[in-house]
Write a protein that holds these residues in place. Structure first.
Motif, PDB file in Angstrom:
ATOM      1  N   LEU A 103       0.895  -1.381  -0.060  1.00  0.00           N
ATOM      2  CA  LEU A 103       0.025   0.029  -0.171  1.00  0.00           C
ATOM      3  C   LEU A 103       0.906   1.173  -0.048  1.00  0.00           C
ATOM      4  N   ALA A 104       0.536   2.247  -0.814  1.00  0.00           N
ATOM      5  CA  ALA A 104       1.328   3.643  -0.971  1.00  0.00           C
ATOM      6  C   ALA A 104       0.492   4.702  -0.857  1.00  0.00           C
ATOM      7  N   LYS A 105      -0.997   4.717  -0.912  1.00  0.00           N
ATOM      8  CA  LYS A 105      -1.724   5.835  -0.821  1.00  0.00           C
ATOM      9  C   LYS A 105      -3.003   5.463  -0.402  1.00  0.00           C
ATOM     10  N   LEU A 106      -3.494   6.603   0.639  1.00  0.00           N
ATOM     11  CA  LEU A 106      -4.947   6.513   0.923  1.00  0.00           C
ATOM     12  C   LEU A 106      -5.612   7.600   0.804  1.00  0.00           C
ATOM     13  N   SER A 107      -6.587   7.696  -0.027  1.00  0.00           N
ATOM     14  CA  SER A 107      -7.479   9.033   0.006  1.00  0.00           C
ATOM     15  C   SER A 107      -9.046   8.820   0.466  1.00  0.00           C
ATOM     16  N   VAL A 108      -9.275   9.639   1.495  1.00  0.00           N
ATOM     17  CA  VAL A 108     -10.468   9.434   2.064  1.00  0.00           C
ATOM     18  C   VAL A 108     -11.321  10.590   1.920  1.00  0.00           C
ATOM     19  N   TYR A 109     -12.536  10.334   1.625  1.00  0.00           N
ATOM     20  CA  TYR A 109     -13.514  11.531   1.357  1.00  0.00           C
ATOM     21  C   TYR A 109     -14.721  11.439   1.978  1.00  0.00           C
ATOM     22  N   ASP A 110     -15.451  12.467   2.182  1.00  0.00           N
ATOM     23  CA  ASP A 110     -16.877  12.354   2.613  1.00  0.00           C
ATOM     24  C   ASP A 110     -16.916  12.437   4.345  1.00  0.00           C
ATOM     25  N   ASN A 111     -17.679  11.283   4.598  1.00  0.00           N
ATOM     26  CA  ASN A 111     -17.854  10.639   6.035  1.00  0.00           C
ATOM     27  C   ASN A 111     -16.809   9.696   6.187  1.00  0.00           C
ATOM     28  N   ALA A 112     -16.151   9.359   5.561  1.00  0.00           N
ATOM     29  CA  ALA A 112     -15.533   7.913   5.746  1.00  0.00           C
ATOM     30  C   ALA A 112     -14.507   7.950   6.726  1.00  0.00           C
ATOM     31  N   THR A 113     -14.109   6.851   7.302  1.00  0.00           N
ATOM     32  CA  THR A 113     -13.237   6.690   8.493  1.00  0.00           C
ATOM     33  C   THR A 113     -12.168   5.502   8.020  1.00  0.00           C
ATOM     34  N   VAL A 114     -11.032   5.722   8.338  1.00  0.00           N
ATOM     35  CA  VAL A 114     -10.013   4.466   7.937  1.00  0.00           C
ATOM     36  C   VAL A 114      -9.105   4.580   9.494  1.00  0.00           C
ATOM     37  N   LYS A 115      -9.031   3.118   9.730  1.00  0.00           N
ATOM     38  CA  LYS A 115      -8.203   2.808  10.893  1.00  0.00           C
ATOM     39  C   LYS A 115      -7.133   1.624  10.684  1.00  0.00           C
ATOM     40  N   PHE A 117      -5.173  -1.654  11.364  1.00  0.00           N
ATOM     41  CA  PHE A 117      -5.273  -2.729  12.283  1.00  0.00           C
ATOM     42  C   PHE A 117      -3.866  -3.231  12.379  1.00  0.00           C
ATOM     43  N   GLY A 118      -3.432  -3.047  13.766  1.00  0.00           N
ATOM     44  CA  GLY A 118      -1.858  -3.234  14.025  1.00  0.00           C
ATOM     45  C   GLY A 118      -1.152  -2.142  13.270  1.00  0.00           C
ATOM     46  N   LYS A 119       0.287  -2.437  13.262  1.00  0.00           N
ATOM     47  CA  LYS A 119       0.923  -1.310  12.512  1.00  0.00           C
ATOM     48  C   LYS A 119       0.972  -1.446  11.185  1.00  0.00           C
ATOM     49  N   LEU A 120       0.667  -0.406  10.552  1.00  0.00           N
ATOM     50  CA  LEU A 120       0.624  -0.144   9.180  1.00  0.00           C
ATOM     51  C   LEU A 120       1.946   0.051   8.369  1.00  0.00           C
ATOM     52  N   SER A 121       2.615  -0.989   8.174  1.00  0.00           N
ATOM     53  CA  SER A 121       3.966  -0.812   7.642  1.00  0.00           C
ATOM     54  C   SER A 121       4.055  -0.517   5.959  1.00  0.00           C
ATOM     55  N   ALA A 122       4.830   0.236   5.592  1.00  0.00           N
ATOM     56  CA  ALA A 122       5.024   0.646   3.987  1.00  0.00           C
ATOM     57  C   ALA A 122       6.398   1.253   4.232  1.00  0.00           C
ATOM     58  N   ILE A 123       6.957   1.239   2.718  1.00  0.00           N
ATOM     59  CA  ILE A 123       7.965   2.064   2.651  1.00  0.00           C
ATOM     60  C   ILE A 123       7.744   3.615   2.398  1.00  0.00           C
ATOM     61  N   ASN A 124       6.658   3.804   1.449  1.00  0.00           N
ATOM     62  CA  ASN A 124       6.365   5.429   1.327  1.00  0.00           C
ATOM     63  C   ASN A 124       4.830   5.333   1.483  1.00  0.00           C
ATOM     64  N   LEU A 125       4.157   5.961   2.145  1.00  0.00           N
ATOM     65  CA  LEU A 125       2.573   6.053   2.263  1.00  0.00           C
ATOM     66  C   LEU A 125       2.377   7.520   2.356  1.00  0.00           C
ATOM     67  N   ASP A 126       1.331   7.700   1.260  1.00  0.00           N
ATOM     68  CA  ASP A 126       0.647   9.043   1.294  1.00  0.00           C
ATOM     69  C   ASP A 126      -0.666   8.990   1.665  1.00  0.00           C
ATOM     70  N   VAL A 127      -1.013   9.825   2.353  1.00  0.00           N
ATOM     71  CA  VAL A 127      -2.426   9.719   3.105  1.00  0.00           C
ATOM     72  C   VAL A 127      -3.095  11.143   2.702  1.00  0.00           C
ATOM     73  N   GLU A 128      -4.058  11.142   2.143  1.00  0.00           N
ATOM     74  CA  GLU A 128      -5.017  12.674   2.051  1.00  0.00           C
ATOM     75  C   GLU A 128      -6.544  12.518   2.611  1.00  0.00           C
ATOM     76  N   LEU A 129      -6.834  13.179   3.337  1.00  0.00           N
ATOM     77  CA  LEU A 129      -8.213  13.229   4.026  1.00  0.00           C
ATOM     78  C   LEU A 129      -8.954  14.631   3.471  1.00  0.00           C
ATOM     79  N   TYR A 130     -10.062  14.295   3.045  1.00  0.00           N
ATOM     80  CA  TYR A 130     -10.977  15.228   2.696  1.00  0.00           C
ATOM     81  C   TYR A 130     -12.130  15.681   3.330  1.00  0.00           C
ATOM     82  N   ASN A 131     -12.956  16.647   3.159  1.00  0.00           N
ATOM     83  CA  ASN A 131     -14.497  16.784   3.762  1.00  0.00           C
ATOM     84  C   ASN A 131     -14.300  16.615   5.308  1.00  0.00           C
ATOM     85  N   ASN A 132     -14.945  15.608   5.799  1.00  0.00           N
ATOM     86  CA  ASN A 132     -15.241  15.242   7.224  1.00  0.00           C
ATOM     87  C   ASN A 132     -14.768  14.088   7.573  1.00  0.00           C
TER      88      ASN A 132
END
Length: 199
Positions: A103-115, A117-132
């Protein structure tokens, strides 16, 4: 004749009793469904929209498990060339658990939630959150770029070597338990926020 009728009645009652106890033992209830998608691979990006609750974990193989009967609801779970798109606009929250190897990118919009589960291991991780949207991520990455927009919220914990955090003035970003060796923080202010601040 009376013996035959009594035997049939007892047999019917016994069969119905076994059927009811088998349902109780499995723990299945009416309307509850779990769907495991096995034809997903090489998930590098996840995009979430609507009323979705995503649990994401690192693993050796990609797997997607949906905890609702999303076929009958207004929901979509689609894998397209490494991009997993999850969307639901139902009043009932769509719960999904994704295990991803790269996994390299997470894009989360509207009222969505992301959690995580344990340690999220990655070399490079981009996370972008929008709205609520909101995120609670326990990361173990070499590089992490997190951008929190609008009224989104992020609670970040774990260990990151190279980190870049960007948040606008209305977003909520908590990094109290995040250890970052090299960190760049940016607070973005929109022009209308500046005008309001000057009034």
């Amino acid at each position: 004749m009376k013996t035959t009728i009594l035997t049939i009645a007892l047999l019917t009652a016994t069969i119905l009793g076994f059927n009811q106890s088998a349902k109780a033992a499995t723990g299945k209830t009416e309307g509850a469904a779990t769907t495991t998608l096995t034809n997903v691979s090489n998930i590098s990006e996840i995009e979430i929209r609507g009323n979705v609750e995503l649990y994401v974990s690192a693993g050796t193989a990609d797997q997607v498990k949906v905890y609702n009967n999303y076929y009958s609801n207004n929901a979509l779970v689609q894998d397209d060339k490494g991009v997993l798109r999850i969307a639901s606009y139902s009043t009932q929250k769509l719960t999904v658990w994704v295990t991803a190897n790269q996994l390299a990118k997470l894009s989360v919009y509207d009222n969505a939630t992301v959690k995580s589960f344990g340690k999220l291991s990655a070399i490079n991780l981009d996370v972008e959150l929008y709205n609520n949207a909101s995120a609670q991520l326990n990361m173990d990455t070499f590089s992490a770029n997190v951008k929190v927009n609008d009224n989104a919220k992020a609670n970040l914990t774990g260990d990151v070597n190279e980190g870049s955090l960007k948040a606008n003035i209305t977003a909520n970003l908590t990094t109290k338990d995040l250890k970052v060796s090299h960190l760049a923080k940016t607070a973005e202010v929109k022009s209308e926020d500046v005008e309001l601040a000057l009034l």
